[in-house]
Design an enzyme around this catalytic site. Structure first.
Site, PDB file in Angstrom:
ATOM      1  N   HIS A   1      51.402  54.351  -7.483  1.00 26.49           N
ATOM      2  CA  HIS A   1      52.563  53.687  -6.876  1.00 26.49           C
ATOM      3  C   HIS A   1      52.146  52.740  -5.759  1.00 26.49           C
ATOM      4  CE1 HIS A   1      55.106  56.193  -9.326  1.00 26.49           C
ATOM      5  NE2 HIS A   1      54.301  57.200  -9.007  1.00 26.49           N
TER       6      HIS A   1
ATOM      7  N   TRP B   1      42.116  58.375  31.887  1.00 27.73           N
ATOM      8  CA  TRP B   1      42.288  57.842  30.523  1.00 27.73           C
ATOM      9  C   TRP B   1      43.376  56.787  30.653  1.00 27.73           C
ATOM     10  CZ3 TRP B   1      46.057  57.592  26.648  1.00 27.73           C
ATOM     11  CH2 TRP B   1      45.579  57.404  25.337  1.00 27.73           C
TER      12      TRP B   1
ATOM     13  N   ARG C   1      38.282  66.002  27.695  1.00 29.19           N
ATOM     14  CA  ARG C   1      39.682  65.614  27.590  1.00 29.19           C
ATOM     15  C   ARG C   1      39.830  64.132  27.257  1.00 29.19           C
ATOM     16  NH1 ARG C   1      43.179  69.229  30.302  1.00 29.19           N
ATOM     17  NH2 ARG C   1      44.592  67.550  30.853  1.00 29.19           N
TER      18      ARG C   1
ATOM     19  N   LYS D   1      39.935  63.913  10.216  1.00 31.34           N
ATOM     20  CA  LYS D   1      38.675  64.357  10.834  1.00 31.34           C
ATOM     21  C   LYS D   1      37.605  63.286  10.667  1.00 31.34           C
ATOM     22  CE  LYS D   1      39.498  66.836  12.555  1.00 31.34           C
ATOM     23  NZ  LYS D   1      40.294  67.580  13.461  1.00 31.34           N
TER      24      LYS D   1
ATOM     25  N   CYS E   1      43.764  62.326  31.280  1.00 29.33           N
ATOM     26  CA  CYS E   1      43.202  62.443  32.633  1.00 29.33           C
ATOM     27  C   CYS E   1      42.872  63.890  32.994  1.00 29.33           C
ATOM     28  CB  CYS E   1      44.201  61.920  33.654  1.00 29.33           C
ATOM     29  SG  CYS E   1      44.699  60.238  33.336  1.00 29.33           S
TER      30      CYS E   1
ATOM     31  N   GLU F   1      44.126  66.323   6.556  1.00 26.49           N
ATOM     32  CA  GLU F   1      43.313  66.746   7.690  1.00 26.49           C
ATOM     33  C   GLU F   1      41.864  66.239   7.535  1.00 26.49           C
ATOM     34  OE1 GLU F   1      43.587  67.584  10.556  1.00 26.49           O
ATOM     35  OE2 GLU F   1      41.730  68.575  11.139  1.00 26.49           O
TER      36      GLU F   1
ATOM     37  N   GLU G   1      38.503  59.908  12.750  1.00 29.79           N
ATOM     38  CA  GLU G   1      38.526  59.971  14.219  1.00 29.79           C
ATOM     39  C   GLU G   1      37.135  60.037  14.833  1.00 29.79           C
ATOM     40  OE1 GLU G   1      40.283  63.399  16.185  1.00 29.79           O
ATOM     41  OE2 GLU G   1      39.803  64.694  14.500  1.00 29.79           O
TER      42      GLU G   1
ATOM     43  N   LYS H   1      41.453  64.834  24.491  1.00 28.65           N
ATOM     44  CA  LYS H   1      41.633  66.171  23.917  1.00 28.65           C
ATOM     45  C   LYS H   1      43.044  66.681  24.152  1.00 28.65           C
ATOM     46  CE  LYS H   1      40.212  70.004  22.016  1.00 28.65           C
ATOM     47  NZ  LYS H   1      40.052  69.955  20.552  1.00 28.65           N
TER      48      LYS H   1
ATOM     49  N   ASN I   1      47.600  62.985  37.002  1.00 32.70           N
ATOM     50  CA  ASN I   1      47.601  63.044  35.530  1.00 32.70           C
ATOM     51  C   ASN I   1      49.059  62.968  35.097  1.00 32.70           C
ATOM     52  OD1 ASN I   1      47.443  63.666  32.837  1.00 32.70           O
ATOM     53  ND2 ASN I   1      46.748  65.775  33.125  1.00 32.70           N
ATOM     54  N   GLY I   2      49.373  62.034  34.210  1.00 27.96           N
ATOM     55  CA  GLY I   2      50.755  61.897  33.738  1.00 27.96           C
ATOM     56  C   GLY I   2      51.182  60.442  33.795  1.00 27.96           C
TER      57      GLY I   2
HETATM   58  C1  F6R Z   1      42.384  65.827  16.037  1.00 33.63           C
HETATM   59  C2  F6R Z   1      43.077  66.537  17.100  1.00 33.63           C
HETATM   60  C3  F6R Z   1      44.448  66.108  17.439  1.00 33.63           C
HETATM   61  C4  F6R Z   1      45.272  67.294  17.982  1.00 33.63           C
HETATM   62  C5  F6R Z   1      46.612  66.793  18.511  1.00 33.63           C
HETATM   63  C6  F6R Z   1      47.488  67.911  18.988  1.00 33.63           C
HETATM   64  O1  F6R Z   1      41.157  66.406  15.759  1.00 33.63           O
HETATM   65  O2  F6R Z   1      42.540  67.422  17.708  1.00 33.63           O
HETATM   66  O3  F6R Z   1      45.083  65.490  16.373  1.00 33.63           O
HETATM   67  O4  F6R Z   1      45.455  68.223  16.972  1.00 33.63           O
HETATM   68  O5  F6R Z   1      46.403  65.893  19.565  1.00 33.63           O
HETATM   69  O6  F6R Z   1      46.885  68.605  20.034  1.00 33.63           O
HETATM   70  P1  F6R Z   1      47.336  70.074  20.412  1.00 33.63           P
HETATM   71  O7  F6R Z   1      46.978  70.949  19.263  1.00 33.63           O
HETATM   72  O8  F6R Z   1      46.571  70.389  21.645  1.00 33.63           O
HETATM   73  O9  F6R Z   1      48.810  70.024  20.634  1.00 33.63           O
END
Ligand code: F6R
Length: 610
Positions: A506, A76, A27, A487, A2, A483, A490, A605, A100-101
């Protein structure tokens, strides 16, 4: 997650709220709304879906809505599906509120409020908070007291922005465990979840501390502690400018941010080298203190956790100190074994991730020393850690983290070099040479990797129709594979998994059938031959293999369907250019599939709830 915006000042708040909401889009959200003072009351407009739906409603229902003060919200969904009714603001005739929360004791509170005569139209925990404040407002007639009494009962996390009908022009705000800033400008004042939402108007802000209650007026901001004493706040200035939070000619924030990696590396590393040697700039974290740690724990979520994996490899190889890496949401509930001999490194781009913040607090409680690696200045994690090393990547707007990851791993390299030097595992000469690689060769290699953009698009085009795609690697290449897989999945929604290449036999190899794409990351010289054997095993079962390797990798072209040569750096630094290439492949796959690159579905985000 949010987003909150609020404005009170000399201008019409409505366009400012809409713009602020758009700046908060990154976000992640699924509905939006605004509430503004108008016609002696508070007008609320909210809608499921995009912010443009709110704009259209304002146009069609109000012709021109004008107000000098209002609040806005991107939701959100947590409690209740995305819908017009569940969207914020919520409230009563007396007040409207954005949140937010998560209010954790909402079931109990709802019961009490129903007994007090309240009814509820939404499924949200937020409506319950709004009605609790209403109840206290009716009994006290005082907004401050109403908020204070309500905070005593609310459990969970919240950032709240509230308009009381009887106090036009004023926004009341408070927070606990969810971010909220109060930004100030000559033409009015703001509340916001983060700086990019207001950057167009101002870069000056106050950070609200836990439990503080702020009253924002057009020419005045007053912050109180819970005892109603005025708190003297320090005015902070964000060194981000509006260009940093705009696309600047790129199609998406993600590709802009990938292109910013070389500069971000230099910005983050250069100030931390003095006379050729690492200098963390943290007087409290002396060499003696650094030498005192027997174990290191790295705790983070998602991409930040993957940066921690690279950090582990770097620290263990260079400094020979044992390192554990944990996912924050697991760490906080596993009753971790920590004491004063432990260093806990917390990595977070936003500095507000709920699980990561909780892990930091737990580590402190258990007596460990906490060092945060954070991108957002003044964020909760940055403020609460014993020491903080900032990554100076500038604002990262795309949901998928790219440049933040690159600088996180660079800071981990810096730390590894520093720890190795303190523990006499490397000489000053070695340290100088490693830092030269980091400061000079690494940005150059990232720059060269960016030049492979067309080649990356070709690979994306070739494999974009895959149903499942596997990444494999050994050693640091396995860290990269994890990673790379995150990437890709997602932002392109292609199912993807990463495996340690030696683990395939395995279990996973049963998933390899005719045409399954496998991206094999082979930058570890010492493990290259082992990788080739594993590649042959998947090839024999019909896989289409892309090898990502350094120039001169022997036999790669014979075994693979595609070979992708990445710019070369010494050993442990290879993740820098390799991930740039893999980020580009993920990006182009997403674009080619027509996905919403910067705002992938269901994702947020800044994950401020656990
Ligand atoms: C994926 C991504 C997330 C963040 C995770 C932690 O591309 O961005 O996996 O890395 O939500 O977020 P932060 O770094 O803000 O704690």
């Amino acid at each position: 997650m949010c987003g909150i915006i609020g404005y009170t000042g000399n201008d019409n708040s409505v366009p400012k709220l809409i713009e602020g909401l758009k700046a908060l889009e990154y976000r992640g959200y699924d509905s939006a709304g605004v509430a503004v003072f108008s016609d002696g009351g508070i007008t609320v407009v909210k809608a499921k879906g995009r912010i443009s739906n709110v704009e259209s409603k304002i146009k069609s229902e109000y012709d021109s809505l004008f107000s000098l003060c209002g609040i806005g919200h991107t939701r959100w969904a947590t409690h209740g599906e995305p819908s017009d009714i569940n969207s914020h603001p919520h409230g009563t005739q007396n007040l409207r509120l954005v949140h937010n929360g998560i209010i954790e004791n909402y079931i109990q509170l709802k019961k009490e409020l129903i007994e007090a005569g309240y009814t509820f139209e939404s499924e949200t925990d937020t409506e319950i908070a709004s009605k609790l404040i209403d109840l206290n407002y009716i009994s006290t007639g005082d907004p401050f007291l109403a908020i204070k009494l309500s905070l005593e009962k609310l459990q969970g996390s919240y950032a709240l922005g509230i308009l009381f009908k009887d106090f036009p022009g004023k926004i009341f705000a408070t927070r606990k465990d969810s971010p909220l800033i109060v930004a100030v400008s000559e033409n009015g004042n703001y509340i916001a979840s983060d700086i990019p939402a207001v950057l167009k108007y101002t870069n000056k802000y106050y950070q609200l501390e836990q439990g503080e209650i702020a009253v924002i007026e057009k020419d005045k901001v007053t912050v109180y502690d819970i005892g109603h004493n005025i708190v003297e706040k320090k005015l902070l200035v964000a060194d981000w400018d509006i260009d940093a939070a705009e696309k600047g000619g790129y199609d998406h924030f993600m590709i802009k941010e990938i292109n910013e990696e070389p500069a971000a590396i230099v910005k983050t590393i250069r100030p931390r080298i003095e006379n050729g040697l690492p200098c963390l700039g943290l007087p409290e974290l002396s060499d003696d203190k650094l030498r005192s740690f027997k174990r290191i724990n790295i705790v983070a979520c998602g991409t930040a956790m993957h940066a921690g994996l690279i950090g582990r490899t770097a620290i263990e190889r260079l400094a020979r100190i044992p390192v554990n890496v944990d996912i924050a949401s697991e760490f906080r509930y596993k009753n971790p074994i920590l004491d004063k001999d432990d260093l806990v490194i917390i990595i977070s781009q936003s500095g507000e991730t709920a699980d990561t913040l909780a892990a930091l607090r737990l580590s402190k409680e258990l007596g460990a020393y906490t060092l945060a690696i954070v991108n957002v200045a003044g964020s909760s994690i940055a403020r609460e850690a014993d020491s903080t090393l900032y990554t100076w990547a500038g604002p990262e707007i795309a949901v998928a983290s790219t440049k933040a990851y690159t600088v996180q791993i660079c800071v981990m390299y810096l730390l590894a070099i520093k720890l190795a030097l303190c523990n006499n595992k490397i000489t000053e000469e070695n340290a100088k040479e490693s830092l030269r690689v980091l400061l000079e060769q690494a940005p150059e290699a990232a720059e060269m990797a960016l030049k492979l953009n067309d080649e990356c698009r070709r690979i994306s085009d070739k494999y974009k129709s895959a149903h499942d795609l596997f990444f494999i690697g050994r050693g640091i290449d396995y860290d990269i594979a994890l990673e790379a897989s995150l990437k890709l999945k997602e932002i392109s929604y292609i199912h993807s998994e990463a495996y340690a290449a030696g683990e395939l036999k395995h279990g996973t190899i049963s998933l390899i059938t005719d045409g399954t794409p496998v991206i094999a990351i082979c930058t570890e010289d010492a493990l290259y031959d082992k990788m080739i054997s594993n590649i042959k095993e998947v090839k024999a079962r019909g896989a289409k293999v892309v090898i990502i390797c350094k120039k001169g990798a022997v036999g790669a072209e014979e075994v693979a369907d595609d070979v992708f040569y990445v710019p070369e750096l010494p050993g442990i630094y290879m993740p820098i250019p390799t991930m740039t290439v893999l980020q580009l492949i993920a990006y182009h796959t997403s674009v080619l599939l027509g996905c919403d690159v910067d705002k992938p579905r269901n994702l947020a985000k800044s994950v401020t709830v656990e």
